[in-house]
Scaffold this active site. Structure first.
Site, PDB file in Angstrom:
ATOM      1  CG  HIS A  39      -2.181  -0.721   1.086  1.00 58.59           C
ATOM      2  ND1 HIS A  39      -3.403  -0.161   1.401  1.00 58.59           N
ATOM      3  CD2 HIS A  39      -2.446  -1.965   0.646  1.00 58.59           C
ATOM      4  CE1 HIS A  39      -4.366  -1.043   1.162  1.00 58.59           C
ATOM      5  NE2 HIS A  39      -3.804  -2.149   0.707  1.00 58.59           N
ATOM      6  CD  GLU A 108      -6.789  -2.285  -3.059  1.00 60.89           C
ATOM      7  OE1 GLU A 108      -5.663  -1.774  -2.868  1.00 60.89           O
ATOM      8  OE2 GLU A 108      -7.017  -3.498  -2.953  1.00 60.89           O
TER       9      GLU A 108
END
Length: 322
Positions: A39, A108
């Site tokens: 991330h 994402e």
């Protein structure tokens, strides 16, 4: 065969040195494999961390000797060019002496927006993932690769330091199109929900007999109320589902989207406390759906040592019977 039980290095909730220490502990207590999230942002500000996963992986490869390592998952389409991912993955496979698997997904918005490339529709993101996976496969051959496709250009690229065997490719799935892609391009399939239909669709497109890896959040604590409160504080975002979670651009959006999620809603979805049977029953749907591996996420970066001790003494022995 029994389901293999894995440990998750969740970069959103712990710093780099802590993550390495945690996976060393997971190896010592007997987890079968490990995975790491990749991330650039935490889901919620209360999680509070986001070190660079690939640096953590390199350190983990040197600090451990047995436990397999895997990205869960890397998006090779926006923040990272697929040619760069191929080089990183080949290096990790060499450092770990064959213990690395490259998990790939379509990403994402939370993480990929930082490079300012926009966030296209899901079908475009899957097209990009398929093209990226093909480039990575070609670069694992050690040949010079040039590619001029719909989404990527590669000019005379080569991975010079190749491992004896290239890292297996895992593809994350959530619906029919991604299952088709995974069946054709993946050596294993990755999913975060115990849906048998996903595995059936994966099998129908070439996935039969290949590993299938799931993931499950859990929240161990001897005080169940404390576990529920921590799970609600740090993991209520997970109840939104991937169609929502893939689109939101930042922690503030996840705060707003989950503002009406109650602690009891989280407790219903995530096993909390220290009841071994409740944790086993949460894993059971994955086993029954046909998953061969399940990686557990212990919620709370400062709760890992207690969880690992409990897992060694009680949880792992109970899960071995699945």
């Amino acid at each position: 065969m029994p389901v293999r039980i894995g440990y998750t290095m969740m970069t959103e909730q712990a710093g780099a040195r802590e993550l390495v220490s945690h996976v060393v502990g997971a190896e010592k207590v007997g987890f079968d494999f490990s995975v790491i999230s990749d991330h650039s942002f935490p889901w919620l500000e209360s999680q509070g961390h986001c070190p660079y996963a690939w640096s953590v992986l390199g350190a983990a490869a040197q600090a451990t000797s047995r436990i397999p390592l895997m990205t869960y998952v890397t998006c090779p389409t926006f923040r990272y060019h697929p040619a760069v991912v191929a080089q990183k993955a080949a290096t990790m496979q060499t450092l770990s002496q064959g213990r690395f698997r490259l998990g790939l997904g379509s990403g994402e918005n939370l993480n990929e927006h930082i490079v300012g490339a926009g966030w296209p529709a899901a079908h475009v993101r899957l097209e990009m993932l398929e093209e990226a996976a093909d480039i990575i496969r070609r670069m694992f051959t050690g040949e010079y690769v040039s590619h001029h496709g719909a989404h990527y250009d590669v000019e005379n690229a080569r991975v010079w330091d190749l491992p004896e065997e290239p890292p297996p490719l895992g593809i994350a799935v959530s619906g029919p199109r991604s299952c088709e892609l995974a069946g054709r391009h993946g050596d294993l399939v990755i999913a975060t929900e115990p849906k048998q239909e996903l595995l059936e669709q994966f099998d129908a497109h070439g996935g039969a007999g290949k590993p299938r890896v799931g993931q499950l959040p859990v929240c161990y604590d001897t005080d169940r109320d404390a576990a529920v409160a921590r799970a609600h504080d740090q993991f209520r975002w997970a109840l939104g589902g991937w169609k929502v979670n893939a689109e939101l651009p930042g922690p503030a959006s996840f705060e707003q989207a989950s503002q009406h999620t109650r602690p009891e809603d989280v407790a219903e979805a995530i096993p909390c406390g220290d009841d071994v049977d409740a944790f086993v029953e949460a894993v059971r749907p994955y086993a029954e759906a046909g998953f061969t591996e399940v990686a557990l996420v212990q919620i709370g970066g400062d709760q890992q040592e207690a969880f690992l001790k409990w897992a060694e003494a009680k949880l792992l022995p109970a899960l071995r019977n699945l």
